[in-house]
Design a protein around this motif. Structure first.
Motif, short mmCIF file in Angstrom:
data_model
loop_
_atom_site.label_atom_id
_atom_site.label_comp_id
_atom_site.label_asym_id
_atom_site.label_seq_id
_atom_site.Cartn_x
_atom_site.Cartn_y
_atom_site.Cartn_z
N SER A 27 0.83 -1.20 0.00
CA SER A 27 0.00 0.00 0.00
C SER A 27 0.87 1.25 0.00
O SER A 27 0.61 2.22 -0.73
N LEU A 28 1.91 1.24 0.83
CA LEU A 28 2.83 2.37 0.88
C LEU A 28 3.55 2.55 -0.45
O LEU A 28 3.74 3.67 -0.94
N GLN A 29 3.92 1.44 -1.07
CA GLN A 29 4.60 1.51 -2.38
C GLN A 29 3.67 2.05 -3.46
O GLN A 29 4.11 2.77 -4.37
N SER A 30 2.39 1.71 -3.37
CA SER A 30 1.44 2.24 -4.34
C SER A 30 1.29 3.75 -4.18
O SER A 30 1.16 4.48 -5.16
N LEU A 31 1.31 4.22 -2.94
CA LEU A 31 1.25 5.66 -2.68
C LEU A 31 2.49 6.36 -3.22
O LEU A 31 2.41 7.45 -3.79
N ARG A 32 3.64 5.73 -3.04
CA ARG A 32 4.87 6.32 -3.57
C ARG A 32 4.81 6.39 -5.10
O ARG A 32 5.20 7.40 -5.71
N ALA A 33 4.33 5.31 -5.73
CA ALA A 33 4.22 5.30 -7.19
C ALA A 33 3.23 6.36 -7.67
O ALA A 33 3.44 7.00 -8.70
N TYR A 34 2.15 6.56 -6.92
CA TYR A 34 1.17 7.60 -7.26
C TYR A 34 1.83 8.97 -7.22
O TYR A 34 1.64 9.80 -8.12
N ASN A 35 2.64 9.21 -6.20
CA ASN A 35 3.31 10.50 -6.09
C ASN A 35 4.35 10.70 -7.19
O ASN A 35 4.54 11.81 -7.68
N LYS A 36 5.02 9.61 -7.59
CA LYS A 36 5.95 9.70 -8.72
C LYS A 36 5.21 10.09 -9.99
O LYS A 36 5.73 10.84 -10.83
N THR A 37 3.98 9.58 -10.14
CA THR A 37 3.19 9.91 -11.32
C THR A 37 2.75 11.37 -11.29
O THR A 37 2.76 12.06 -12.33
N LEU A 38 2.35 11.86 -10.11
CA LEU A 38 2.02 13.27 -9.97
C LEU A 38 3.21 14.15 -10.38
O LEU A 38 3.06 15.12 -11.12
N THR A 39 4.39 13.76 -9.89
CA THR A 39 5.60 14.52 -10.20
C THR A 39 5.89 14.48 -11.69
O THR A 39 6.25 15.50 -12.30
N GLY A 40 5.73 13.32 -12.30
CA GLY A 40 5.97 13.19 -13.74
C GLY A 40 5.00 14.02 -14.55
O GLY A 40 5.39 14.64 -15.55
N LEU A 41 3.74 14.04 -14.14
CA LEU A 41 2.75 14.83 -14.85
C LEU A 41 3.06 16.32 -14.74
O LEU A 41 2.97 17.06 -15.73
N ALA A 42 3.48 16.74 -13.55
CA ALA A 42 3.80 18.15 -13.33
C ALA A 42 5.04 18.59 -14.10
O ALA A 42 5.13 19.73 -14.54
N SER A 43 5.99 17.68 -14.26
CA SER A 43 7.26 18.04 -14.90
C SER A 43 7.27 17.79 -16.40
O SER A 43 8.29 17.95 -17.06
N GLY A 44 6.13 17.35 -16.95
CA GLY A 44 6.01 17.21 -18.40
C GLY A 44 6.58 15.92 -18.96
O GLY A 44 7.03 15.89 -20.11
N GLU A 45 6.57 14.84 -18.17
CA GLU A 45 7.07 13.57 -18.68
C GLU A 45 6.26 13.10 -19.88
O GLU A 45 5.07 13.39 -20.00
N ALA A 46 6.89 12.35 -20.74
CA ALA A 46 6.22 11.80 -21.92
C ALA A 46 5.17 10.77 -21.51
O ALA A 46 5.25 10.18 -20.43
#
Length: 286
Positions: A94-113
């Motif tokens: 569950s904690l790892q899924s939250l971390r992955a969610y936050n990585k996705t937020l960061t990627g979306l904000a920074s313009g990842e492909a």
């Protein structure tokens, strides 16, 4: 320097960095990402201790069940120190899924492909699926956290498992926005489950043959139990601060990104990062 002064100094430093950046969204979410990882790393220490305690407590129960214990596949992780037993595994995934969610937020904000964002979504899905599998076993053992988290993850799974690789950025944002309330709820459920985690740690010290000890715990282990309590308490404090930072991050990337919201994100992320370092330093000095 006091913690409050240190936080103000770091925030000022980040503000100066922002002034020299052509895009602040990358820098601000890197701060948030690093701050979340500080809480995540501390949480893994709590879960490493929980895994030992769960294995000790449940394997004792299984050995008492019969003179020649039967083998059940779902109980295999209680007998080996490889991987996590079910309750710990469900919380860690569950904690790892939250971390992955936050990585996705960061990627979306920074313009990842889109390709990179799709991989991030797959990571969220994989961790939620792993959590669901462990939760099914842990809930059968009477875990209150597992029962609550099963419902939350049951709502989250379709959002990410049915994701299409060809989605555009608007679809990524829409999915993340829909998922956010339950992602936040999952972190809250982990916080509420820390009493259950600590009780498992306490029971791991109990000895039936101990005389003159508090609640069957040898006097020599009471110091260790106190350290466990402080370890879990530190995580609760970090989770509370993480929830504030997550709200700021979600507001910034999923709804709008006004200067005020960006400022709140930077400040709360910095506070979380400093708090994590302070708690870790305090525990090292014990």
């Amino acid at each position: 320097m006091q913690v409050a002064q240190l936080i103000r100094a770091i925030v000022l430093g980040f503000a100066l960095i922002f002034c020299s950046c052509s895009s602040t969204s990358v820098a601000e979410f890197q701060i948030y990402d690093q701050a979340f990882d500080g809480q995540y790393e501390y949480g893994t220490r709590v879960l490493d201790r929980l895994a030992d305690a769960e294995r000790t407590v449940v394997s004792r129960q299984l050995n008492l069940r019969s003179a020649v214990p039967q083998f059940r596949p779902d109980e295999a992780s209680y007998y080996l120190t490889v991987g996590d037993p079910p309750l710990t595994g469900s919380i860690r995934a569950s904690l790892q899924s939250l971390r992955a969610y936050n990585k996705t937020l960061t990627g979306l904000a920074s313009g990842e492909a889109a390709k990179a964002l799709t991989a991030d979504i797959a990571n969220i899905s994989a961790n939620l699926t792993a959590a669901a599998g462990s939760l099914a076993i842990a809930s059968g053992g009477g875990s209150a956290f597992a029962v609550a988290a099963q419902t939350t993850i049951g709502r989250l799974l379709p959002i990410f498992t049915q994701f299409k690789a060809a989605a555009d950025r608007a679809e990524f944002r829409r999915r993340l926005l829909i998922a956010y309330p339950d992602m936040r709820r999952l972190l809250n459920e982990m916080r509420d489950g820390t009493d259950e985690m600590f009780e498992m740690m306490r029971r791991s010290y109990v000895s039936r043959r101990t005389l003159g000890a508090t609640a069957g715990i040898p006097d020599t282990d009471m110091v260790k139990l106190k350290q466990d309590r402080e370890l879990v308490a530190g995580w609760v404090i970090l989770i509370d601060k993480t929830l504030v930072s997550m709200d700021a991050a979600a507001n910034s990337v999923l709804t709008s990104s006004s200067p005020t919201e960006i400022s709140v994100l930077v400040e709360t992320s910095t506070e979380l990062r400093v708090l994590a370092e302070t708690i870790k330093a305090t525990r090292r000095s014990d």
